[in-house]
Design a protein around this motif. Structure first.
Motif, PDB file in Angstrom:
ATOM      1  N   UNK A   1       0.840  -1.201   0.000  1.00 45.18           N
ATOM      2  CA  UNK A   1       0.000   0.000   0.000  1.00 45.18           C
ATOM      3  C   UNK A   1       0.875   1.251   0.000  1.00 45.18           C
ATOM      4  N   UNK A   2       1.895   1.244   0.847  1.00 44.98           N
ATOM      5  CA  UNK A   2       2.799   2.386   0.955  1.00 44.98           C
ATOM      6  C   UNK A   2       3.558   2.606  -0.347  1.00 44.98           C
ATOM      7  N   UNK A   3       3.946   1.507  -0.973  1.00 46.05           N
ATOM      8  CA  UNK A   3       4.645   1.604  -2.262  1.00 46.05           C
ATOM      9  C   UNK A   3       3.752   2.271  -3.318  1.00 46.05           C
ATOM     10  N   UNK A   4       2.477   1.908  -3.334  1.00 39.56           N
ATOM     11  CA  UNK A   4       1.543   2.495  -4.300  1.00 39.56           C
ATOM     12  C   UNK A   4       1.440   4.002  -4.087  1.00 39.56           C
ATOM     13  N   UNK A   5       1.252   4.422  -2.835  1.00 36.70           N
ATOM     14  CA  UNK A   5       1.114   5.850  -2.568  1.00 36.70           C
ATOM     15  C   UNK A   5       2.405   6.605  -2.873  1.00 36.70           C
ATOM     16  N   UNK A   6       3.539   5.985  -2.569  1.00 36.00           N
ATOM     17  CA  UNK A   6       4.826   6.622  -2.899  1.00 36.00           C
ATOM     18  C   UNK A   6       4.968   6.788  -4.408  1.00 36.00           C
ATOM     19  N   UNK A   7       4.585   5.772  -5.147  1.00 38.43           N
ATOM     20  CA  UNK A   7       4.687   5.828  -6.611  1.00 38.43           C
ATOM     21  C   UNK A   7       3.746   6.890  -7.189  1.00 38.43           C
ATOM     22  N   UNK A   8       2.534   6.975  -6.682  1.00 39.31           N
ATOM     23  CA  UNK A   8       1.544   7.914  -7.231  1.00 39.31           C
ATOM     24  C   UNK A   8       1.799   9.362  -6.829  1.00 39.31           C
ATOM     25  N   UNK A   9       2.316   9.554  -5.621  1.00 41.15           N
ATOM     26  CA  UNK A   9       2.406  10.897  -5.056  1.00 41.15           C
ATOM     27  C   UNK A   9       3.828  11.350  -4.739  1.00 41.15           C
TER      28      UNK A   9
END
Length: 196
Positions: A84-92
């Protein structure tokens, strides 16, 4: 069950959530055939409400969510949150902060290494979770009531799990053990994948 499909509704939700000391959060995504996961749903909850945010809704801007995820006054509670954290880091370009991972906390509290969410919920709350929608295609719309109920349960049960584990850590004086692990999950370099 609230389904958030517009930027205005998301702004209003984020404003309400910003008044709480913590929120639980989970995502559903597709990763099978893509290098970066495709975010399909974001589920969030406070003590008083829960919502499902549809990042695939036409025209929705996730910036209010990203701003909330950077709000230092609201603890973000995940279970096994690395992806989940990886997704948010990638998007934002930012890792949510501050964070608490119930899988890490459960290990510190003696529930075993890498304990699954459904097992943890059952042991702490005595409730079972219907996991039949776990391997569904979250990118297809419309989502069924069963899928949405499954997704929402991932954050509503997490409230009870978090409160139980936070109390246990405090009783045992082990809060710092979890805090040091959270520093690793908070580090942007944790999510850097060098090009092949």
């Amino acid at each position: 069950m609230q389904i958030i499909t517009t930027t205005t509704a998301l702004q209003e939700l984020a404003a309400r959530f910003a008044k709480y000391p913590y929120m639980t959060i989970d995502t559903e995504f597709l990763r099978e055939s893509t290098f970066w996961p495709i975010l399909c749903l974001v589920q969030v909850a406070t003590d008083d409400e829960s919502a499902i945010i549809d990042p695939m809704a036409e025209g929705i801007d996730l910036q209010p969510l990203f701003d909330l995820l950077q709000d230092e006054n609201v603890l973000k509670v995940f279970h096994a949150g690395r992806q989940d954290l990886e997704i948010f880091h990638h998007l934002n370009g930012e890792v949510p902060k501050p964070i608490f991972d119930t899988q890490v906390a459960a290990m510190v509290c003696g529930f075993g290494e890498s304990v699954g969410y459904d097992t943890l919920v059952a042991k702490i709350t005595g409730k079972g979770i219907d996991k039949s929608s776990r391997f569904t295609d979250w990118s297809r719309r419309p989502l069924s009531e069963r899928q949405l109920t499954y997704a929402e349960a991932d954050v509503t049960h997490l409230r009870d799990v978090y409160k139980f584990l936070a109390n246990k850590l405090k009783e045992r004086g082990r809060e710092e053990w979890v805090a040091s692990e959270m520093e690793i999950l908070r580090a942007p370099e944790t999510y850097f994948i060098p090009p092949m």
